[in-house]
Motif scaffolding. Structure first.
Motif, PDB file in Angstrom:
ATOM      1  N   ASP A 165       9.684 -36.866 -30.423  1.00  0.00           N
ATOM      2  CA  ASP A 165       8.986 -37.954 -29.760  1.00  0.00           C
ATOM      3  C   ASP A 165       9.298 -39.258 -30.485  1.00  0.00           C
ATOM      4  N   ARG A 166      10.052 -40.132 -29.822  1.00  0.00           N
ATOM      5  CA  ARG A 166      10.451 -41.413 -30.395  1.00  0.00           C
ATOM      6  C   ARG A 166      11.120 -41.246 -31.762  1.00  0.00           C
ATOM      7  N   GLY A 167      12.034 -40.262 -31.802  1.00  0.00           N
ATOM      8  CA  GLY A 167      12.828 -40.038 -33.006  1.00  0.00           C
ATOM      9  C   GLY A 167      12.160 -39.231 -34.090  1.00  0.00           C
ATOM     10  N   LYS A 168      10.940 -38.782 -33.879  1.00  0.00           N
ATOM     11  CA  LYS A 168      10.218 -38.018 -34.884  1.00  0.00           C
ATOM     12  C   LYS A 168       9.910 -36.622 -34.351  1.00  0.00           C
ATOM     13  N   SER A 169      10.040 -35.634 -35.233  1.00  0.00           N
ATOM     14  CA  SER A 169       9.733 -34.254 -34.851  1.00  0.00           C
ATOM     15  C   SER A 169       8.227 -34.065 -34.797  1.00  0.00           C
ATOM     16  N   ARG A 170       7.775 -33.382 -33.752  1.00  0.00           N
ATOM     17  CA  ARG A 170       6.343 -33.144 -33.584  1.00  0.00           C
ATOM     18  C   ARG A 170       6.098 -31.717 -33.130  1.00  0.00           C
ATOM     19  N   LEU A 171       4.992 -31.165 -33.597  1.00  0.00           N
ATOM     20  CA  LEU A 171       4.491 -29.896 -33.095  1.00  0.00           C
ATOM     21  C   LEU A 171       3.239 -30.203 -32.297  1.00  0.00           C
ATOM     22  N   MET A 172       3.246 -29.869 -31.023  1.00  0.00           N
ATOM     23  CA  MET A 172       2.147 -30.230 -30.140  1.00  0.00           C
ATOM     24  C   MET A 172       1.538 -28.988 -29.507  1.00  0.00           C
ATOM     25  N   ARG A 173       0.216 -28.971 -29.499  1.00  0.00           N
ATOM     26  CA  ARG A 173      -0.483 -27.912 -28.785  1.00  0.00           C
ATOM     27  C   ARG A 173      -0.378 -28.134 -27.280  1.00  0.00           C
ATOM     28  N   PRO A 174      -0.426 -27.065 -26.488  1.00  0.00           N
ATOM     29  CA  PRO A 174      -0.357 -27.233 -25.030  1.00  0.00           C
ATOM     30  C   PRO A 174      -1.434 -28.168 -24.486  1.00  0.00           C
ATOM     31  N   GLU A 175      -2.637 -28.121 -25.078  1.00  0.00           N
ATOM     32  CA  GLU A 175      -3.702 -28.985 -24.580  1.00  0.00           C
ATOM     33  C   GLU A 175      -3.409 -30.454 -24.874  1.00  0.00           C
ATOM     34  N   GLU A 176      -2.677 -30.747 -25.940  1.00  0.00           N
ATOM     35  CA  GLU A 176      -2.300 -32.123 -26.234  1.00  0.00           C
ATOM     36  C   GLU A 176      -1.299 -32.641 -25.222  1.00  0.00           C
ATOM     37  N   VAL A 177      -0.344 -31.791 -24.833  1.00  0.00           N
ATOM     38  CA  VAL A 177       0.639 -32.181 -23.820  1.00  0.00           C
ATOM     39  C   VAL A 177      -0.050 -32.360 -22.474  1.00  0.00           C
ATOM     40  N   LEU A 178      -0.942 -31.432 -22.133  1.00  0.00           N
ATOM     41  CA  LEU A 178      -1.651 -31.521 -20.865  1.00  0.00           C
ATOM     42  C   LEU A 178      -2.529 -32.768 -20.822  1.00  0.00           C
ATOM     43  N   ALA A 179      -3.092 -33.166 -21.969  1.00  0.00           N
ATOM     44  CA  ALA A 179      -3.932 -34.358 -22.005  1.00  0.00           C
ATOM     45  C   ALA A 179      -3.137 -35.609 -21.647  1.00  0.00           C
ATOM     46  N   VAL A 180      -1.847 -35.648 -21.998  1.00  0.00           N
ATOM     47  CA  VAL A 180      -0.999 -36.781 -21.632  1.00  0.00           C
ATOM     48  C   VAL A 180      -0.899 -36.895 -20.117  1.00  0.00           C
ATOM     49  N   LEU A 181      -0.711 -35.756 -19.454  1.00  0.00           N
ATOM     50  CA  LEU A 181      -0.620 -35.747 -17.995  1.00  0.00           C
ATOM     51  C   LEU A 181      -1.951 -36.136 -17.357  1.00  0.00           C
ATOM     52  N   LEU A 182      -3.045 -35.571 -17.854  1.00  0.00           N
ATOM     53  CA  LEU A 182      -4.349 -35.863 -17.282  1.00  0.00           C
ATOM     54  C   LEU A 182      -4.735 -37.328 -17.487  1.00  0.00           C
ATOM     55  N   HIS A 183      -4.398 -37.878 -18.641  1.00  0.00           N
ATOM     56  CA  HIS A 183      -4.730 -39.280 -18.903  1.00  0.00           C
ATOM     57  C   HIS A 183      -3.962 -40.199 -17.960  1.00  0.00           C
ATOM     58  N   GLU A 184      -2.717 -39.855 -17.643  1.00  0.00           N
ATOM     59  CA  GLU A 184      -1.933 -40.673 -16.715  1.00  0.00           C
ATOM     60  C   GLU A 184      -2.513 -40.605 -15.305  1.00  0.00           C
ATOM     61  N   MET A 185      -2.975 -39.429 -14.879  1.00  0.00           N
ATOM     62  CA  MET A 185      -3.605 -39.305 -13.567  1.00  0.00           C
ATOM     63  C   MET A 185      -4.899 -40.124 -13.516  1.00  0.00           C
ATOM     64  N   LYS A 186      -5.673 -40.069 -14.592  1.00  0.00           N
ATOM     65  CA  LYS A 186      -6.889 -40.864 -14.672  1.00  0.00           C
ATOM     66  C   LYS A 186      -6.573 -42.359 -14.584  1.00  0.00           C
ATOM     67  N   ARG A 187      -5.530 -42.784 -15.278  1.00  0.00           N
ATOM     68  CA  ARG A 187      -5.151 -44.199 -15.258  1.00  0.00           C
ATOM     69  C   ARG A 187      -4.725 -44.641 -13.867  1.00  0.00           C
ATOM     70  N   GLN A 188      -4.031 -43.779 -13.143  1.00  0.00           N
ATOM     71  CA  GLN A 188      -3.581 -44.131 -11.798  1.00  0.00           C
ATOM     72  C   GLN A 188      -4.760 -44.346 -10.861  1.00  0.00           C
ATOM     73  N   VAL A 189      -5.796 -43.526 -10.976  1.00  0.00           N
ATOM     74  CA  VAL A 189      -6.987 -43.701 -10.141  1.00  0.00           C
ATOM     75  C   VAL A 189      -7.661 -45.024 -10.458  1.00  0.00           C
ATOM     76  N   GLU A 190      -7.807 -45.319 -11.735  1.00  0.00           N
ATOM     77  CA  GLU A 190      -8.474 -46.560 -12.134  1.00  0.00           C
ATOM     78  C   GLU A 190      -7.670 -47.784 -11.712  1.00  0.00           C
ATOM     79  N   GLN A 191      -6.350 -47.688 -11.818  1.00  0.00           N
ATOM     80  CA  GLN A 191      -5.518 -48.825 -11.433  1.00  0.00           C
ATOM     81  C   GLN A 191      -5.481 -49.001  -9.919  1.00  0.00           C
ATOM     82  N   CYS A 192      -5.487 -47.898  -9.189  1.00  0.00           N
ATOM     83  CA  CYS A 192      -5.376 -47.961  -7.732  1.00  0.00           C
ATOM     84  C   CYS A 192      -6.670 -48.438  -7.082  1.00  0.00           C
TER      85      CYS A 192
END
Length: 498
Positions: free
Chosen positions: A118-145
């Motif tokens: 991620d941006r040139g750095k190695s990361r170990l991510m839990r599945p819930e952390e990755v899923l939170a990125v997707l959910l946060h983007e969906m939340k942002r789209q509702v608020e923006q729309c």
């Protein structure tokens, strides 16, 4: 059912419903007497469950992530919810690890983690952390729309999820700054939408068949007024896309003598083409799987007829009828005493529809106008029923005198019944027809234990069922093991009342 792009404006907090499907996710909310499914930045109501991590910018999600996946496969994660609650040594995690990038490694607590750059750095991510990125983007789209503030959500889960997976999903929602109102099984959520758009007086038994990208989830319910009683649920792994990919790989090896099973980027492009072909065969009698520059710079093309497709996937589709029969027998119901509802994208497959109709003695299955959106419609309605009352709306009392929260927005009519408009099935706007069916005080109750369908030949101990992860098995991955009957266990379901 529609959507609108409105200027950003301040508004009260709202509750949303999220359908977290296998391949795509959707988000909607109750607004102006109807369920509004909010589109993403591309204008699509369905967003691919995909998160990509780049070298120079932050993560991208949805269609943007899927488009760059072929050139950034090691840092692109599809459907992160598949690893929720899984340990590294579990059969499910090992199967996903053998499917290729991204790399899955073992964490300190034996959990399965994604290893990405991620941006040139190695990361170990839990599945819930990755899923939170997707959910946060969906939340942002509702608020923006819509110019609102999303505070809480009802999220759908597969029927196979145990407590460990539900806990991990709840953590992902919290990381996305969403309060969890309830986690509802996907077919149950679709049943909510069906009951509201098809109101009938008196009790009735409904079997909801949610046939998605990789699973056929089903739920047997009894609907009586505003109450939905879950009687049995189950899930079966049916990955028709993998069957098509396997057919194409065999065709390439026979015709050209090339083994592509380890070319992950080519397999991803081939898988996308097979998924598109599967969708087309639900409408057309013939199509082609066509991928440019797939094999050493050469194009690949193979014709596929609907009859041939149904023939080589018949074993997996036909075996579903046996599962439905087990469900009805153990519930003590005859086939003609149950209303059948089809939801999910794969429910459009003609062979599946014919088999269901024949199995239920000629009964024509019911469905919503857009079966792909059935789960998010029900989740949005249930979110409105559970959400805290908006300012100025102190809530309503049900027939038992208990204080029940009102919908996220006050009804435009003086009536105390908040209606689901006909727009919920795509036939018009819902604001002008309130009171079709009240969801105030909607309750979900379970009167029988939750049934889990096992794929193993021997039933595990009851204490092992809580964290059970099913092991997929179909023609693409080997012979199907003997199937046991339903194993009953007490359900750890979402909260019914506050």
């Amino acid at each position: 059912m529609g959507f609108a792009m409105r200027a950003r404006q301040s508004g009260p907090p709202v509750a949303v419903g999220i359908d977290l499907g296998t391949s795509c996710c959707r988000i909607g909310l109750w607004r102006d007497g109807d369920v509004l499914i909010v589109p993403n930045e591309r204008g699509c109501l369905a967003t691919p469950n995909c998160v990509g991590f780049l070298d120079c910018t932050g993560p991208v999600v949805g269609d943007a992530a899927a488009e760059q996946a072929a050139v950034n496969l090691k840092n692109t994660i599809f459907a992160p919810q598949r690893l929720l609650g899984a340990t590294y040594d579990s059969p499910w995690a090992q199967r996903l690890r053998l499917q290729g990038p991204p790399e899955i490694v073992k964490g300190e607590d034996d959990s399965a983690l994604y290893s990405i750059q991620d941006r040139g750095k190695s990361r170990l991510m839990r599945p819930e952390e990755v899923l939170a990125v997707l959910l946060h983007e969906m939340k942002r789209q509702v608020e923006q729309c819509l110019g609102v503030t999303v505070k809480c959500a009802v999220c759908t889960v597969p029927s196979k999820y145990g407590q460990k997976q539900r806990k991990a999903l709840t953590e992902a929602l919290h990381k996305a700054q969403l309060e969890v109102l309830a986690l509802v099984k996907a077919p149950t959520s679709a049943a909510i939408a069906f009951s509201l758009t098809n109101p009938i007086e008196g009790p009735r038994n409904v079997l909801v068949l949610d046939f998605g990208a990789c699973y056929c989830d089903f739920c047997l319910l009894t609907l009586h007024g505003k109450c939905l009683y879950e009687r049995a649920v189950g899930s079966e792994f049916v990955d028709l896309d993998s069957l098509l990919v396997r057919f194409c790989l065999t065709d390439i090896k026979l015709r050209l003598g090339i083994d592509m099973s380890s070319d992950w980027a080519a397999l991803l492009r081939l898988s996308m083409a097979c998924e598109s072909a599967k969708r087309k065969l639900s409408q057309w009698n013939q199509t082609r799987v066509n991928v440019e520059a797939l094999i050493q710079g050469s194009d690949y093309c193979v014709a596929m007829s609907r009859s041939y497709f149904e023939e080589f996937c018949s074993r997996d589709i036909d075996s579903l009828m046996e599962i439905f029969d087990i469900c009805l027998v153990e519930s003590g119901l005859e086939r003609d005493a149950v209303d059948v509802v089809l939801v999910g994208g794969s429910s459009r497959i003609p062979r599946f529809r014919r088999l269901v109709k024949d199995f239920f003695r000629g009964q024509q299955p019911s469905e919503l106008l857009r079966p792909d959106h059935a789960a998010v419609l029900g989740a949005a309605v249930y979110a409105a029923a559970l959400a805290p009352p908006a300012p100025g709306n102190s809530g309503k009392e049900d027939s038992e005198g208990e204080k029940r929260p009102g919908p996220t927005e006050p009804d435009s009519t003086p009536s105390t019944r908040a209606g689901v408009g006909t727009g919920m099935v795509g036939t018009g706007s819902g604001g002008g027809n309130p009171g079709i069916y009240s969801f105030d005080g909607l309750r979900l109750e379970e009167i029988l234990p939750w049934s889990v369908l096992l794929e193993t030949s021997s039933a595990p101990a009851p204490e092992d069922l809580e964290h059970l992860l099913d092991v997929p098995c179909n023609e693409a991955f080997g012979p199907r093991p003997p199937r046991e009957s339903f194993v009953k266990r007490p359900s750890q379901s979402y909260p019914v009342t506050q």
